[in-house]
Write a protein that holds these residues in place. Sequence first.
Motif, PDB file in Angstrom:
ATOM      1  N   TRP A 294       0.829  -1.203   0.000  1.00 62.72           N
ATOM      2  CA  TRP A 294       0.000   0.000   0.000  1.00 62.72           C
ATOM      3  C   TRP A 294       0.866   1.258   0.000  1.00 62.72           C
ATOM      4  O   TRP A 294       0.629   2.200  -0.759  1.00 62.72           O
ATOM      5  CB  TRP A 294      -0.919   0.017   1.227  1.00 62.72           C
ATOM      6  N   ARG A 295       1.883   1.265   0.830  1.00 61.60           N
ATOM      7  CA  ARG A 295       2.778   2.425   0.913  1.00 61.60           C
ATOM      8  C   ARG A 295       3.458   2.691  -0.437  1.00 61.60           C
ATOM      9  O   ARG A 295       3.583   3.846  -0.879  1.00 61.60           O
ATOM     10  CB  ARG A 295       3.825   2.159   1.985  1.00 61.60           C
ATOM     11  N   SER A 302       8.281   9.133  -4.431  1.00 62.01           N
ATOM     12  CA  SER A 302       8.276  10.516  -3.933  1.00 62.01           C
ATOM     13  C   SER A 302       8.287  10.616  -2.416  1.00 62.01           C
ATOM     14  O   SER A 302       8.391  11.718  -1.873  1.00 62.01           O
ATOM     15  CB  SER A 302       7.062  11.269  -4.477  1.00 62.01           C
ATOM     16  N   GLY A 303       8.182   9.518  -1.720  1.00 65.10           N
ATOM     17  CA  GLY A 303       8.164   9.554  -0.259  1.00 65.10           C
ATOM     18  C   GLY A 303       8.964   8.417   0.328  1.00 65.10           C
ATOM     19  O   GLY A 303       9.951   7.965  -0.257  1.00 65.10           O
ATOM     20  N   GLU A 304       8.519   7.920   1.464  1.00 61.04           N
ATOM     21  CA  GLU A 304       9.198   6.811   2.121  1.00 61.04           C
ATOM     22  C   GLU A 304       8.526   5.488   1.763  1.00 61.04           C
ATOM     23  O   GLU A 304       7.324   5.428   1.513  1.00 61.04           O
ATOM     24  CB  GLU A 304       9.183   7.001   3.638  1.00 61.04           C
ATOM     25  N   ARG A 312      10.689  -0.922   8.531  1.00 60.56           N
ATOM     26  CA  ARG A 312      10.559   0.458   9.005  1.00 60.56           C
ATOM     27  C   ARG A 312      10.610   1.424   7.821  1.00 60.56           C
ATOM     28  O   ARG A 312      11.171   1.113   6.770  1.00 60.56           O
ATOM     29  CB  ARG A 312      11.685   0.803   9.986  1.00 60.56           C
ATOM     30  N   PRO A 313      10.061   2.633   7.974  1.00 63.61           N
ATOM     31  CA  PRO A 313      10.099   3.602   6.875  1.00 63.61           C
ATOM     32  C   PRO A 313      11.528   3.998   6.529  1.00 63.61           C
ATOM     33  O   PRO A 313      12.381   4.128   7.411  1.00 63.61           O
ATOM     34  CB  PRO A 313       9.306   4.793   7.425  1.00 63.61           C
ATOM     35  N   ALA A 314      11.752   4.217   5.243  1.00 59.21           N
ATOM     36  CA  ALA A 314      13.052   4.677   4.757  1.00 59.21           C
ATOM     37  C   ALA A 314      12.842   5.427   3.455  1.00 59.21           C
ATOM     38  O   ALA A 314      11.904   5.119   2.706  1.00 59.21           O
ATOM     39  CB  ALA A 314      14.011   3.502   4.536  1.00 59.21           C
ATOM     40  N   VAL A 319      16.060   2.844  -0.276  1.00 54.59           N
ATOM     41  CA  VAL A 319      15.572   1.485  -0.489  1.00 54.59           C
ATOM     42  C   VAL A 319      16.008   0.974  -1.860  1.00 54.59           C
ATOM     43  O   VAL A 319      16.430  -0.187  -2.002  1.00 54.59           O
ATOM     44  CB  VAL A 319      14.043   1.427  -0.345  1.00 54.59           C
ATOM     45  N   LEU A 320      15.928   1.826  -2.881  1.00 50.67           N
ATOM     46  CA  LEU A 320      16.406   1.420  -4.204  1.00 50.67           C
ATOM     47  C   LEU A 320      17.890   1.102  -4.181  1.00 50.67           C
ATOM     48  O   LEU A 320      18.342   0.133  -4.805  1.00 50.67           O
ATOM     49  CB  LEU A 320      16.120   2.510  -5.230  1.00 50.67           C
ATOM     50  N   ALA A 321      18.671   1.910  -3.472  1.00 49.44           N
ATOM     51  CA  ALA A 321      20.110   1.647  -3.373  1.00 49.44           C
ATOM     52  C   ALA A 321      20.374   0.307  -2.695  1.00 49.44           C
ATOM     53  O   ALA A 321      21.259  -0.455  -3.112  1.00 49.44           O
ATOM     54  CB  ALA A 321      20.796   2.780  -2.617  1.00 49.44           C
ATOM     55  N   ASP A 322      19.595  -0.012  -1.670  1.00 52.05           N
ATOM     56  CA  ASP A 322      19.785  -1.284  -0.984  1.00 52.05           C
ATOM     57  C   ASP A 322      19.330  -2.457  -1.853  1.00 52.05           C
ATOM     58  O   ASP A 322      19.939  -3.533  -1.820  1.00 52.05           O
ATOM     59  CB  ASP A 322      19.022  -1.282   0.343  1.00 52.05           C
ATOM     60  N   LEU A 323      18.272  -2.262  -2.632  1.00 53.17           N
ATOM     61  CA  LEU A 323      17.858  -3.299  -3.577  1.00 53.17           C
ATOM     62  C   LEU A 323      18.969  -3.553  -4.585  1.00 53.17           C
ATOM     63  O   LEU A 323      19.318  -4.715  -4.866  1.00 53.17           O
ATOM     64  CB  LEU A 323      16.578  -2.880  -4.291  1.00 53.17           C
TER      65      LEU A 323
END
Length: 392
Positions: A294-295, A302-304, A312-314, A319-323
């Motif tokens: 959903w998030r 554009s957001g977290e 947790r929110p990031a 998140v893309l960098a970690d993927l």
Amino acid sequence: MRTVGVEEELLVVDTEGVPVSRAPEALEIAASRGEGEDVRQHDRAERGEEAGVPDTAHLMPELKAQQLELGTPVCSTLDEVGVQLRHWRGRADAAAGAVGARVAALATSPVAVEPVPTEGERYRRLVTAFGRTAEEVLTCGCHVHVSVADDEEGVAVLNRIRSWLPVLTAFTANSPFWQGRDTSYASFRSEVWHRWPSAGPNGPFADAADYHRLVDAVLATGTVLDTGMVYFDARLSANWPTVEVRTADVALRVEDAVTVAGLVRGLVETAAREARSGSAPPQMRAEVLRLSAWRAGRSGLSGELVHPRTGRPAPAADVLADLLGHVRPALADAGDEQRVTDGLDALLTRGTGADFQRRVHRETGSLPAVVRAAVEVTAGTEGDRAVAGVSR
């Protein structure tokens, strides 16, 4: 090298940017031009079977007469994926053009539309069984098939990629409008899609037998029509030795679809390596994954986002960098690292398809202009040039 195939659903629209129910006519034109696969694929669709991505390229009908589906053949490289997607988008657009229409890679229609069901017994059964859900849905997704050795490896992969799948929704977000209004979502398709009773994330599986027991249990409820309606976010193909990932909006740009294909192949290979090494899969609950999805649909890039490792929110960029870091060794071994890295960088720089649509709308004040601009990008003739010249 794991093979990969991509299916895309496209809107069929008129010259004013309004979806029109001309897909069946367009597919007849395609078949008359010697594309015999199209007729056979229509028969498969009527039986509720999966499309033939792992064996043959195709154009085929979808639930609504205002959309059609294309599928690439089996591809070994991302270069092949890009070439095939451009070719089949072109074939789809040419077939639509023969009946006075075009195709647009939009995951929902910006313009208000009354969806028209495609003729056929299975489609009639869907509308009868699911009422308003089936009547209203007019959404276009992107499904990526990646080869696996067998069902056991496939289930090991499903267990290990599930927490990353909402991220694919976020960076492919391409559906901010619904029935003529801005929804405030980046991917409203993902919201509409989850109206189907079998759609969404599931928990981990003990083994392949456990997976098949769940599918049997779903069918035993009498709620879905057939295995084609097992709409898990990722599933084992019922007909081919592949894992099929189904969470992405159709990408506006071919290169973004190529990036999705590269990342999904990287996720599958990384998960298979983890399984061989004995690494335990992440244990994120399906309920949390639903919130993550959903998030992702709400804010896109554009957001977290909910981080797949921590819950947790990031920031989306983190998140893309970690993927990317997670799958980098697999990307490097496949020769995909630079292309996928560049693709993600481009997305972070120019934004998603949803960002593009809203930008066109701000500059023109016209939702039909959004569709017309998307038609040109779908065809590869608009590129990323300014949209100020798009007529109202």
